[in-house]
Design a protein around this motif. Sequence first.
Motif, mmCIF file in Angstrom:
data_model
loop_
_atom_site.group_PDB
_atom_site.id
_atom_site.type_symbol
_atom_site.label_atom_id
_atom_site.label_comp_id
_atom_site.label_asym_id
_atom_site.label_seq_id
_atom_site.Cartn_x
_atom_site.Cartn_y
_atom_site.Cartn_z
ATOM 1 N N ASN A 20 0.825 -1.209 0.000
ATOM 2 C CA ASN A 20 0.000 0.000 0.000
ATOM 3 C C ASN A 20 0.864 1.266 0.000
ATOM 4 N N ILE A 40 -6.698 -2.047 -3.117
ATOM 5 C CA ILE A 40 -6.142 -0.717 -2.891
ATOM 6 C C ILE A 40 -7.275 0.289 -2.631
ATOM 7 N N GLY A 74 -2.210 6.037 0.366
ATOM 8 C CA GLY A 74 -2.046 4.647 -0.044
ATOM 9 C C GLY A 74 -1.901 4.527 -1.551
ATOM 10 N N THR A 75 -1.973 3.293 -2.061
ATOM 11 C CA THR A 75 -1.776 3.093 -3.496
ATOM 12 C C THR A 75 -3.045 3.437 -4.258
#
Lengths: 98, 299
Positions: free
Chosen positions: B119, B173, B199-200
């Motif tokens: 992440n 994600i 995060g991603t």
Amino acid sequence: MEKQDTNIAGICSPAIGEAGKTGDWSDLKPVIDHTKCIPSSKNKAACFLCWLYCPDGVVSMSIPVRINLDYCKGCGICAEECPPNAIRMVRKVECDDE
Amino acid sequence: MQENIFRINETEYILPGNRSCQGCGLSLAYRFILKALRENTIVAIPPSCLCVLHGLYPVCSVIVPAINITFAGNAASASGIVAALKALNRPDITVLALTGDGGTYDMGIQSLSGAAERNTDFIFACYDNEAYMNTGTQRSGATPMGALTTTTPILTKQEKKKDLIKIMEAHDIPYLATVSPAYPADLYDKFVKAKRIKGTRYIHIDTPCPPGWGYPAKDTVRIGKLAVETGVFPLFEIEDGKFRFTGRSETLAKKGKRQPVVSYVERQSRFKKMSIEQLNRFQHHVDSRWDEFVRRAES
Ligand SMILES: Cc1ncc(C[n+]2csc(CCOP(=O)(O)OP(=O)(O)O)c2C)c(N)n1
Ligand code: SF4
Ligand code: SF4
Ligand code: SF4
């Protein structure tokens, strides 16, 4: 004493016209008929789809709308997307008279 | 869309006179990505058309810092930049790894999967022009079945396009979205939103390419719109697992009628050797994918 190369990262500086005058890439150039163009004819900020869709960002959101022909690559997207067909793609020779 | 234009950041971050082709879909998309992410952005770029657009040493055409990275290492190196910024306590800076489909589907997928699994706090965006364009249109995992490329020159590509969006979704994600430069306001809004999420974040960009796809440069926006109108490239976002259509695709899902994929296919010379059977399979694939999305949107 040892010599040191300080620019080991090869950092570039930003420059307009990195690939030269890309306006030379096409024999066609856009010409705006300001009597048809919505912002010019109504004298208010509206439309500007040519500004929105130009991949090269060479159209200015102004009244009248202006195109930087030094760097316009002549793709013709602006002419294609202009709702009242105010933009015509013309041969560069004709365009020079503008 | 017209009333939205005036919200968009007017600053241009790509300087005129760069090396992208006439009518390049990547160039158009990148204009609005940078408008949305603004000054405090670092871009990680692997070898690609994007790298060419950025320019040749000692000058460049883009006014945000960018780092050239190897193909397989793009997401890993971008993760390193994220870690460095954390150590420097600079949470205000967004890291964007912007990668072609060759660099995402084929060569970069392992480091991307690793980063997504951790992440990593960055935006990974794949600009999908459905082939290796910078080296002359070789087939990639993203090339659709039935397309001619220089490595599938006679029989067309026989395999279906890899469903990378599904693979990315499986990483759970926080944010995933699809965008098209034919709908710049939708693209802009999604990048503005992604910038604020931690995060991603994975964003998939449909990227029409005149020389690679074989259509006149003036038609880039038209082809991009047809991909959406036919359902070949639906616009949506998945936020914390919740699927939502956006923009034109939302309208199409509620009312209106999708155009047949043939109206998209017939305008591009890369599909000129597509067989009727391949066309039917393509239509069937688009329909079943669309139905699945409609079900998810309603649930
Ligand atoms: C390890 C490695 N293999 C091959 C190349 C040559 N190469 C440079 S750009 C490119 C194509 C990239 O394709 P894609 O990621 O789809 O981006 P696009 O060119 O379409 O922008 C290739 C194969 C390279 N630079 N490095
Ligand atoms: S798209 Fe046409 S009408 Fe609209 S601002 Fe541009 S030139 Fe004027
Ligand atoms: S022809 Fe293309 S590059 Fe030139 S102003 Fe129109 S859209 Fe921009
Ligand atoms: S090959 Fe395609 S993606 Fe690459 S610069 Fe040219 S138009 Fe853009």
